[in-house]
Scaffold this motif. Structure first.
Motif: not given
Ligand SMILES: Cc1cc2nc3c(=O)[nH]c(=O)nc-3n(C[C@H](O)[C@H](O)[C@H](O)COP(=O)(O)OP(=O)(O)OC[C@H]3O[C@@H](n4cnc5c(N)ncnc54)[C@H](O)[C@@H]3O)c2cc1C
Length: 803
Positions: A514-522, A524-531, A701-707
């Motif tokens: 299977r595949l999935s789409l996922t953001p990669m965060l820094n 600070a919760g900002r987007i470093e990549g969409d994979f 990475i970035g969980r606390a900021a995203a939460e």
């Protein structure tokens, strides 16, 4: 001399001292700067000292605004004078295209808080009376423009840094930079060796040589540059106020008052690179010989635009070198492949950009990341393909086009073709019009028979419009094929691959097949990549993301590396094709014995399938929003795979499509694009990527900021609009107006050839982002009505994609 330091900055030009000052400002005081001679001994001492905010990249313009505002702060802090002259400046437009560009810039400035203004030619004559306004349509006035004293400013930065605890060691030449196994550095100088945790290459004219000490070939090159200072001019010294700067793009010149006369510099077409084989170490406070021949045409043009010049004698000529990167923006940040080695070089406008460069680098070093998306000046926007040969050619082009109009669809010609895909000549034979992405030739569209093989640069819809419409119609009506070479691709292997991906990516890591789409965060919760993450086996995953972000993403993976995981960049060794459209499954079924029926091969499935003789990985997903498959193979098998697919696709009328069609197709489902909707400037909650976060897993990475955003939702969110555009669509950063106020800005847009409407995406206040909201979008200075839409223009129930 100190023997150890946390940071050793190499180079005491305006950039080095700015980095040093900003490090102390952010709390690092155990920092030192080494300068082989006196401060300012490179390009800095002979600069004209002009500063301005105008820059095609919005974040660069914001950092230039920061730099200019910083000077007063420096003066107050140190009690030293930067010799500031805030006289304002006007950039002239003598063609509708130039005027379009200035209006687009003005529009961007509205939400950046920059108070620029469009002036008529009569107003220009009043504000800048030495200008002959014949043929001038108007201009852009910026009250922040001005000039300063380069030496005074450099010394003010230096004093501010010393006040913050930094040491500056002049007459100390760095001879070697040697890494230790723990990632720290031995900096060998003619006065002894210093052990530094980090080093910063701010060696300006010698940045190439200092880079080479660490095995680097930094993509920058010096160019010669000349400006003249005139004798006294009565029209100038009799004025009550200082004359503002005038930038005349048609004449490739900048002009300002200098004492009782004028100073004018040129970006001439007949320019010359300097020190091609390396900057001599004995070059310092001397100038290059005057060269009037080189600027003869520019001077003749200037006599017409500024007639007072013809009557004024030349008091002095300043002719010196300064460095450029291939695209003219600085090279800043951690250098990929090296630990604790930072770049602050390639700064061609040190007095407009030096403060922003220093701030950005210091934030990156001290806080782990810059506060905004700095892709435009990230040293990692270039890869190893940016060789010295490429760089030299591009730097010359950059110098020559410094004052040219830059169009959003423009593909500059120098150093091309350079890197090509295995399909290059096949596409060429079919009428391809290419663009360049991260060095690679990529098909933008296929010219229709009889049409020119060249897209006219424009702010409005270009001559690619009809061809793009035909490619979109082929995809939506039957099936289209597009090459996958320009995807960044990585193979992640090893026993800890899944655990590592779970930590680095915010989204769900898929199960086998299977595949999935996922953001990669820094952090600070900002987007470093969409994979996209595909699970080939428990010990092998394939990631795909933006091709242009390869060095940025590889650097991120290195920074977060772990035992038991290998990450290999396979962007150029793996390639393949997307086939998309309602007949895509029929084409796939014809070329394989595998069962590709919906029951056997569902949306987001990943299969290893033999196609012809090529063992392929096939993923059921498509950026077109249609039924589609991404088919990957090794690069040397690509031509065979294409042959097999194109024979099978013939009966369905399959035709190739390029990136212009792809970017139109994705708009139908409001899909975001890297660096437009998704970038380190934005968060998941702002952009709708939150739905891809897997909250049920452990820490990432970035969980606390995203939460934190879940409890305190963002003030602005991304929305889509249908725009009543005329002949120009949204490109990005146009202001969004509501009730006479700017409430947001666009991230990207274009024309949906499928729905035959103009579409924009952009940020608006969250509480106003409701279906049907009527706004206005300012496109090239005109207010165009637009309506917020929440229902995609294609397949709102996702049936095409998923069944
Ligand atoms: C004619 C001319 C006019 C210009 N006008 C403007 C203008 O109006 N506005 C503007 O913004 N910009 C202008 N510029 C560009 C500006 O000068 C540069 O952007 C700026 O000076 C770059 O500063 P820097 O610190 O990066 O490099 P540099 O000034 O080159 O400084 C590098 C320093 O590193 C030191 N160094 C190098 N190697 C070593 C080593 N091994 N050990 C120790 N020290 C070392 C050097 O001695 C030098 O002092 C102009 C340039 C020229 C040539």
């Amino acid at each position: 001399m100190e023997k150890t330091t946390r940071v050793c900055v190499i180079g005491g030009g305006v950039v080095g001292v700015s980095v040093l000052y900003h490090l102390t400002k952010l709390g690092w005081s155990d920092v030192m700067l080494l300068e082989r001679s006196e401060l300012t001994s490179g390009s800095t001492w002979h600069a004209a000292g002009g500063f301005h905010t105008l820059n095609g990249d919005t974040n660069m313009a914001a950092l230039q605004g920061y730099t200019i505002r910083l000077y007063r702060e420096l003066e107050e802090l140190t009690g030293m004078s930067c010799g500031l002259h805030h006289v304002g400046g006007v950039t002239l437009a003598d063609t509708p295209e130039r005027f379009d560009m200035l209006k687009a810039e003005r529009a961007k400035h509205r939400f950046m808080g920059l108070e620029t203004e469009i002036l008529s030619s009569e107003e220009i004559a009043r504000v800048a009376p030495v200008t002959n306004i014949d043929g001038i349509l108007g201009g852009l006035y910026d009250p922040l423009d001005g000039h300063l004293d380069p030496s005074g400013t450099t010394h003010a930065y230096a004093k501010a840094a010393r006040m913050g605890g930094a040491t500056i060691q002049t007459h100390t030449k760095v001879l070697e930079t040697n890494p230790r196994p723990d990632g720290t550095w031995d900096v060998v100088t003619d006065k002894g060796t210093i052990h530094a945790e980090h080093i910063v290459n701010a060696a300006g004219l010698w940045a190439r040589e200092v880079g080479a000490m660490a095995g680097l070939a930094l993509p920058l090159h010096p160019m010669e540059h000349q400006y003249l200072v005139t004798d006294e001019i009565p029209e100038i010294y009799e004025r009550d106020a200082e004359h503002p700067h005038v930038m005349d793009p048609a004449g490739e010149s900048y002009l300002r008052q200098e004492g009782r006369g004028l100073c004018i510099g040129f970006y001439e077409q007949t320019c010359r690179p300097w020190a091609v084989d390396g900057t001599p170490w004995d070059f310092g406070h001397e100038l290059l010989a005057d060269d009037f021949d080189k600027i003869e045409d520019s001077i003749a043009f200037a006599y017409n635009r500024f007639p007072v010049l013809e009557r004024a004698g030349v008091k002095s000529v300043i002719h010196g070198p300064f460095t450029f990167a291939p695209d003219g923006n600085p090279l800043v940040g951690p250098v990929p492949g090296l630990r604790n080695y930072w770049s602050a070089c390639g700064v061609m406008a040190g007095f407009s950009q030096g403060g922003g460069v220093g701030l950005t680098l210091a934030q990156w070093m001290v806080e782990g990341q810059a506060e905004r998306d700095v892709t435009a000046m990230d040293v990692a926007r270039f890869g190893t393909w940016a060789t010295p040969g490429y760089t030299l050619t591009k730097v010359i082009e950059n110098y020559q086009t410094r004052f040219s109009v830059s169009y959003p669809n423009e593909e500059l010609p120098a150093a091309r073709p350079w890197v090509t895909s295995p399909m290059h000549d096949i596409w060429e034979a079919q009428g391809a019009v290419f663009g360049q992405q991260y060095g690679l030739e990529v098909v933008n569209y296929f010219a229709l028979p009889g049409e020119p093989r060249y897209e006219t640069p424009s702010f409005r819809r270009s001559n690619a419009f009809k061809a793009t419409a035909a490619e979109v119609a082929a995809v939506r009506g039957a099936v289209g094929i597009n090459e996958l070479q320009n995807f960044g691709k990585y193979r992640v292997t090893g026993p800890n691959a899944r655990a590592w991906l779970d930590h680095v990516m915010a989204g769900r890591i898929p199960k086998h097949g299977r595949l999935s789409l996922t953001p990669m965060l820094n952090a600070a919760g900002r987007i470093e990549g969409d994979f996209t993450v595909s699970c080939i086996s428990e010990a092998e995953f394939i990631l795909t993301a933006s091709y242009g972000a390869q060095a940025v993403h590889t650097r991120w993976f290195e920074r977060h590396s772990r035992d038991g995981v290998q990450v290999e960049n396979i962007s150029n060794t793996r390639t393949g094709f997307t086939i998309a459209g309602p007949r895509a499954r029929d084409v796939l079924a014809k070329v394989t014995r595998a069962d590709v029926s919906h029951a056997a091969f569902k949306f987001l499935d990943v299969r290893q399938i033999l196609i012809g003789m090529a063992q392929c990985v096939v993923q059921r997903v498509s950026y077109t929003g249609d039924l589609g498959y991404e088919i990957y193979c090794d690069a040397h098998e690509a031509r065979h795979l294409y042959q097999v697919l194109s024979v099978a696709g013939e009966e369905y009328g399959m035709r190739p499509f390029g990136m212009r069609a792809m970017m139109s197709l994705r708009l139908d489902r409001f899909f975001g694009a890297w660096l437009s909707e998704f970038s380190p400037d934005y968060t998941c909650a702002q952009t709708g990527l939150e739905r891809f976060i897997q909250w049920s897993k452990g820490d990432f990475i970035g969980r606390a900021a995203a939460e934190a955003e879940r409890t305190q939702p963002p003030e602005r969110v991304l929305a889509a609009f249908i725009v009543e555009a005329l002949d120009a669509d949204v490109q990005g950063y146009e202001p969004i107006w509501l009730d006479g106020e700017v409430v947001g800005f666009c991230t990207s847009g274009g024309y949906s050839h499928h729905a035959q409407v103009s579409v924009a995406q952009g940020f608006v206040p969250r509480d106003r982002a409701t279906d049907g909201l009527e706004v206005e979008i300012e496109i090239l200075g005109e207010m165009r009505p637009a309506r917020l839409v929440t229902t995609p223009l294609l397949d709102p129930d996702r049936l095409k994609m998923t069944s």
